[in-house]
Scaffold this motif. Sequence first.
Motif, mmCIF file in Angstrom:
data_model
loop_
_atom_site.group_PDB
_atom_site.id
_atom_site.type_symbol
_atom_site.label_atom_id
_atom_site.label_comp_id
_atom_site.label_asym_id
_atom_site.label_seq_id
_atom_site.Cartn_x
_atom_site.Cartn_y
_atom_site.Cartn_z
ATOM 1 N N ALA A 1 -49.673 0.570 -74.030
ATOM 2 C CA ALA A 1 -48.913 1.653 -73.416
ATOM 3 C C ALA A 1 -47.961 1.108 -72.357
ATOM 4 C CB ALA A 1 -49.872 2.662 -72.787
ATOM 5 N N VAL A 2 -46.831 1.770 -72.236
ATOM 6 C CA VAL A 2 -45.816 1.336 -71.272
ATOM 7 C C VAL A 2 -46.385 1.314 -69.857
ATOM 8 C CG1 VAL A 2 -43.615 1.953 -70.194
ATOM 9 C CG2 VAL A 2 -43.873 2.091 -72.676
ATOM 10 N N GLY A 3 -47.168 2.341 -69.516
ATOM 11 C CA GLY A 3 -47.730 2.407 -68.167
ATOM 12 C C GLY A 3 -48.630 1.237 -67.850
ATOM 13 N N GLN A 4 -49.477 0.832 -68.802
ATOM 14 C CA GLN A 4 -50.375 -0.292 -68.577
ATOM 15 C C GLN A 4 -49.606 -1.597 -68.464
ATOM 16 O OE1 GLN A 4 -53.759 -0.063 -67.982
ATOM 17 N NE2 GLN A 4 -53.301 -2.157 -67.293
ATOM 18 N N ILE A 5 -48.607 -1.778 -69.313
ATOM 19 C CA ILE A 5 -47.777 -2.974 -69.230
ATOM 20 C C ILE A 5 -47.085 -3.044 -67.869
ATOM 21 C CG2 ILE A 5 -45.644 -4.031 -70.108
ATOM 22 C CD1 ILE A 5 -46.506 -3.137 -72.903
ATOM 23 N N PHE B 1 -45.356 -3.604 -61.572
ATOM 24 C CA PHE B 1 -44.613 -2.389 -61.228
ATOM 25 C C PHE B 1 -45.591 -1.308 -60.768
ATOM 26 C CE2 PHE B 1 -40.445 -3.629 -62.494
ATOM 27 C CZ PHE B 1 -40.632 -4.575 -63.493
ATOM 28 N N GLU B 2 -45.124 -0.423 -59.906
ATOM 29 C CA GLU B 2 -45.992 0.615 -59.371
ATOM 30 C C GLU B 2 -46.398 1.621 -60.433
ATOM 31 O OE1 GLU B 2 -44.027 2.392 -56.075
ATOM 32 O OE2 GLU B 2 -44.196 0.608 -54.799
ATOM 33 N N SER B 3 -45.526 1.839 -61.409
ATOM 34 C CA SER B 3 -45.815 2.824 -62.458
ATOM 35 C C SER B 3 -44.891 2.579 -63.639
ATOM 36 C CB SER B 3 -45.593 4.242 -61.928
ATOM 37 O OG SER B 3 -44.219 4.450 -61.617
ATOM 38 N N GLY B 4 -45.180 3.289 -64.740
ATOM 39 C CA GLY B 4 -44.302 3.204 -65.890
ATOM 40 C C GLY B 4 -42.908 3.719 -65.574
ATOM 41 N N GLY C 1 -36.456 1.288 -76.180
ATOM 42 C CA GLY C 1 -35.310 0.546 -76.695
ATOM 43 C C GLY C 1 -35.535 -0.947 -76.661
ATOM 44 N N ALA C 2 -36.147 -1.441 -75.589
ATOM 45 C CA ALA C 2 -36.447 -2.870 -75.501
ATOM 46 C C ALA C 2 -37.476 -3.278 -76.551
ATOM 47 C CB ALA C 2 -36.970 -3.203 -74.101
ATOM 48 N N ARG C 3 -38.431 -2.395 -76.808
ATOM 49 C CA ARG C 3 -39.479 -2.692 -77.795
ATOM 50 C C ARG C 3 -38.916 -2.744 -79.209
ATOM 51 N NH1 ARG C 3 -44.894 0.359 -76.799
ATOM 52 N NH2 ARG C 3 -45.810 -1.676 -76.340
ATOM 53 N N GLN C 4 -37.946 -1.913 -79.499
ATOM 54 C CA GLN C 4 -37.437 -1.789 -80.861
ATOM 55 C C GLN C 4 -36.168 -2.595 -81.124
ATOM 56 O OE1 GLN C 4 -36.951 2.437 -81.229
ATOM 57 N NE2 GLN C 4 -39.126 2.864 -80.817
#
Length: 295
Positions: free
Chosen positions: A78-82, A88-91, A108-111
């Motif tokens: 998940a983006v938030g966990q990454i 980072f403080e949050s997603g 977008g970065a993932r794809q």
Amino acid sequence: MRSQSQLSYRRRINRVVAHVQAHLADDLDSALLAEVAAMSRFHFHRVFAALTGMTPAHYVLRTRLAAAIGALRGSSAAVGQIALDCGFESGATFAKSLRREFGVSPSGARQAAIDPRMSLGLAISHQPHRRKTMLQATIRELPSQQLLCATERGAINNDMSATAQRAFARLFPAAQALGLMPRMTGCLAVCPDEMTSPNDPEMRFIAALSFDGPAPDLSATPGITCDTIPAGRWAVFRHVGPYNTLWQTWRAIYGDWVRVTQPALRDAAPYELYLNDASKTPPQELVTEIHIPVN
């Protein structure tokens, strides 16, 4: 203090780079990184910027972004966990930084067909910049100087005028009481800290008077200290104008002259030397010399 070669500076900065990459999820403020480099906060910030082309804070951000992009593209986490894993403080904070720095969303970065990290430019450049600098320095070999000092703190909107007034308001009466005024050789300010933002409550202003002869007994003058500017070579820059515009020349020195010429800096505190009596000189005619320690 002991001179540091450019190679020594590179090793120190490389040590910081390794620490950042190994501790992305930790607090990585400039004070901590300066400790890792075993340098003062002032010199660490400027040496780091000169050798990497970015501030420590920007380097940390770009390194976190690169790691997060790698995690996005290499897993389905998940983006938030990454975001949390990369510091980072949050997603939402991560997504905002990614858009600002690279113009894409996390999805977008993932794809993306091409890994966005290929354009992040995170590597330290070991090649000097070839453009010309507008600043010209006069190199001087100067003897050591004894100083009588008073320290105050605080910068407001890049301006330390009020802090300077407080410091000198304590310093001059102390010098009078100690009988040092006839032995005074100069009026200056030692600048040991890097201004981390236009409003920096911890930024020190050390008002100082240089003097000849023996050091005075300070037992009856609390808050007043003695210090020494070490002998050595100094790159000297001339600033003409109000004291509250000095930050512009400081920024040009370290953002332009140091980055372009890449001098070998000594680990000593830079200082400002005031050449006029501010009570008798129009602000636009004030002349200040900024001294940068070099090998």
